[in-house]
Design a protein around this motif. Structure first.
Motif, PDB file in Angstrom:
ATOM      1  N   UNK A  53      21.205  38.002  43.670  1.00 47.31           N
ATOM      2  CA  UNK A  53      20.872  36.582  43.727  1.00 47.31           C
ATOM      3  C   UNK A  53      21.942  35.793  44.486  1.00 47.31           C
ATOM      4  N   UNK A  54      21.504  34.742  45.148  1.00 48.23           N
ATOM      5  CA  UNK A  54      22.409  33.906  45.926  1.00 48.23           C
ATOM      6  C   UNK A  54      23.527  33.317  45.062  1.00 48.23           C
ATOM      7  N   UNK A  55      23.198  33.051  43.816  1.00 49.00           N
ATOM      8  CA  UNK A  55      24.195  32.436  42.942  1.00 49.00           C
ATOM      9  C   UNK A  55      25.352  33.360  42.634  1.00 49.00           C
ATOM     10  N   UNK A  56      25.140  34.666  42.833  1.00 49.14           N
ATOM     11  CA  UNK A  56      26.194  35.635  42.539  1.00 49.14           C
ATOM     12  C   UNK A  56      26.862  36.202  43.788  1.00 49.14           C
ATOM     13  N   UNK A  57      26.407  35.809  44.964  1.00 47.56           N
ATOM     14  CA  UNK A  57      26.955  36.384  46.215  1.00 47.56           C
ATOM     15  C   UNK A  57      28.256  35.727  46.654  1.00 47.56           C
ATOM     16  N   UNK A  58      28.476  34.492  46.259  1.00 50.20           N
ATOM     17  CA  UNK A  58      29.646  33.782  46.746  1.00 50.20           C
ATOM     18  C   UNK A  58      30.938  34.126  46.048  1.00 50.20           C
ATOM     19  N   UNK A  59      30.868  34.527  44.760  1.00 49.62           N
ATOM     20  CA  UNK A  59      32.093  34.807  44.038  1.00 49.62           C
ATOM     21  C   UNK A  59      32.387  36.293  43.946  1.00 49.62           C
ATOM     22  N   UNK A  60      33.642  36.589  43.588  1.00 46.94           N
ATOM     23  CA  UNK A  60      34.037  37.995  43.424  1.00 46.94           C
ATOM     24  C   UNK A  60      33.663  38.421  42.003  1.00 46.94           C
ATOM     25  N   UNK A  61      32.798  39.413  41.895  1.00 45.68           N
ATOM     26  CA  UNK A  61      32.350  39.902  40.593  1.00 45.68           C
ATOM     27  C   UNK A  61      33.436  40.759  39.955  1.00 45.68           C
ATOM     28  N   UNK A  64      35.290  43.980  41.549  1.00 46.63           N
ATOM     29  CA  UNK A  64      35.089  43.996  43.008  1.00 46.63           C
ATOM     30  C   UNK A  64      36.310  43.357  43.708  1.00 46.63           C
ATOM     31  N   UNK A  65      36.468  43.686  44.990  1.00 47.59           N
ATOM     32  CA  UNK A  65      37.603  43.136  45.754  1.00 47.59           C
ATOM     33  C   UNK A  65      37.148  42.088  46.761  1.00 47.59           C
ATOM     34  N   UNK A  66      35.852  41.915  46.902  1.00 50.96           N
ATOM     35  CA  UNK A  66      35.333  40.939  47.849  1.00 50.96           C
ATOM     36  C   UNK A  66      33.983  40.438  47.356  1.00 50.96           C
ATOM     37  N   UNK A  67      33.575  39.262  47.800  1.00 51.59           N
ATOM     38  CA  UNK A  67      32.259  38.759  47.422  1.00 51.59           C
ATOM     39  C   UNK A  67      31.149  39.589  48.057  1.00 51.59           C
ATOM     40  N   UNK A  68      29.994  39.533  47.423  1.00 52.48           N
ATOM     41  CA  UNK A  68      28.844  40.260  47.973  1.00 52.48           C
ATOM     42  C   UNK A  68      28.460  39.706  49.337  1.00 52.48           C
ATOM     43  N   UNK A  69      28.646  38.395  49.535  1.00 50.09           N
ATOM     44  CA  UNK A  69      28.294  37.786  50.817  1.00 50.09           C
ATOM     45  C   UNK A  69      29.152  38.355  51.950  1.00 50.09           C
TER      46      UNK A  69
END
Length: 390
Positions: A53-61, A64-69
């Motif tokens: 989802x777009x709402x989760x692509x901008x932040x680092x989960x 993880x070492x980088x955002x999904x975007x």
């Protein structure tokens, strides 16, 4: 209110549970995308990342070492570049443009190293490059051997067989050098042929010598060189003879003849010594003509002025260390006439003075006699009057 509170609590729990589930699924998608990217399956990696989802692509989960975007952007760039390179390779293969194809294949395999068909193509291109490099080395060796024999056109032909992909900076420099030699030989050869055809041989010897430095085995040019050397030797002898004659004529003040004889030598063949003699002869000839004219046309009463007018020529002779017998005789003649004229003037003066003296001496006794006579006459008159005689 209790029912509403219970519902709210239940709803918030559901939302939290849903968000946790989405986060878990996003993490799984990113992990899966990482595996696809490591396997160079950029299409599958992109699909996995796009499911987040777009709402989760901008932040680092978490974890993880980088955002999904950011990961999605990188995968898309790799996919686009792989597709572009694949298209380029296919186009050049279809057009049989094999030169410069290997670098494109190498870049494609860096993105998709498991493509067997492209790996096979890379092997074929490497074999081709190896063969081209071997052919290049042979062509360079053949060109250098031709250069040693001064066969520049053969060297140029050998280097022209080297394909562009196998050309090195050293080969490029060798090509430029050979092309320059070929052009120089052609220009010199054309110039020599035109000069010989037009019998314009003056100044041709240095051109032939330069040509023979490049083509020493050219028998025709060597024969021409010998002929030109003989010709130059004859010219040198002729000039030396004219110089000797000129010095003899200068010694006898035949300046016009000197200038005429030396000016007959072509201007391009006049050494500095000859040019200097021409200038000297012309100058002395121009000085001599008016000097001889005024001396031969000298008139009474103008002898001193005539000698003064010829003085500049006498000084020119002294400066040149030369003599002029005709001029000297003319000067002596005018000087003699001047001296005779001056002696005549002095004699006339002396004669006039002597005549004046004689007149004076003659007149004085007569005056005395007249005085005595007058006195005697008066005495006689007085004696008659007094009847007295002495």
């Amino acid at each position: 209110l209790k029912v509403l509170a219970d519902w709210a609590e239940s709803f918030l729990g559901q939302i939290e549970s849903s968000r946790a589930e989405q986060t878990r699924e996003a993490l799984e998608a990113m992990v899966e995308a990482g595996r696809h990217e490591a396997a160079f399956d950029y299409q599958s990696a992109r699909s996995s990342l796009e499911s987040i989802p777009q709402s989760l692509q901008g932040g680092i989960l978490p974890g993880m070492v980088e955002p999904a975007a950011a990961m999605l952007e990188r995968v898309q760039q790799k996919l686009a570049e792989a597709r572009r390179l694949e298209g380029v390779v296919k186009e050049r293969l279809a057009a049989k443009q094999f030169d410069e194809l290997l670098p494109e294949v190498e870049r494609f395999l860096a993105l998709v190293p498991d493509r067997k068909d492209v790996l096979k193509l890379r092997g074929q291109l490497l074999d081709r490059r190896t063969r081209q490099e071997a052919a290049r080395d042979q062509a360079v060796a053949a060109a250098e051997a031709s250069l040693a024999k001064h066969d520049y056109e053969r060297a140029q032909a050998a280097l022209s067989t080297i394909p562009g992909a196998a050309v090195t900076p050293e080969v490029s420099q060798l090509r430029e050098r050979v092309e320059g030699l070929v052009l120089q030989v052609r220009r010199l050869s054309k110039r020599i042929k035109q000069a010989v055809a037009g019998n314009a041989l003056d100044g041709l010897l240095p051109v032939v010598e330069t040509y023979l430095q490049l083509k020493p085995a050219d028998a025709e040019a060597e024969s021409l060189h010998r002929s030109l050397e003989q010709r130059e030797g004859k010219f040198a002898e002729e000039i030396a003879s004219r110089l000797e004659q000129a010095r003899g004529l200068l010694a006898t003040a035949r300046f016009d003849e000197v200038a005429k004889m030396l000016l007959a030598v072509p201007e391009t063949r006049r050494p500095p010594e000859l040019v200097e003699l021409i200038d000297q002869a012309i100058y002395l000839a121009e000085c001599r003509k008016p000097a001889i004219r005024v001396l031969t046309e000298a008139t009474a009463g103008e002898y001193s002025a005539t000698l003064a007018a010829s003085e500049f020529y006498r000084q020119a002779l002294v400066q040149a260390g030369l003599t002029d017998a005709e001029f000297a005789a003319a000067v002596a003649s005018v000087q003699a006439a001047r001296d005779q004229e001056q002696r005549g003037k002095r004699w006339a003066f002396v004669t006039a003075m002597a005549a004046a003296a004689i007149v004076a001496l003659t007149t004085l006794p007569l005056a005395g006699w007249w005085i005595v006579s007058a006195w005697r006459a008066s005495e006689f008159t007085a004696a008659i009057a007094a009847s007295r005689w002495d």
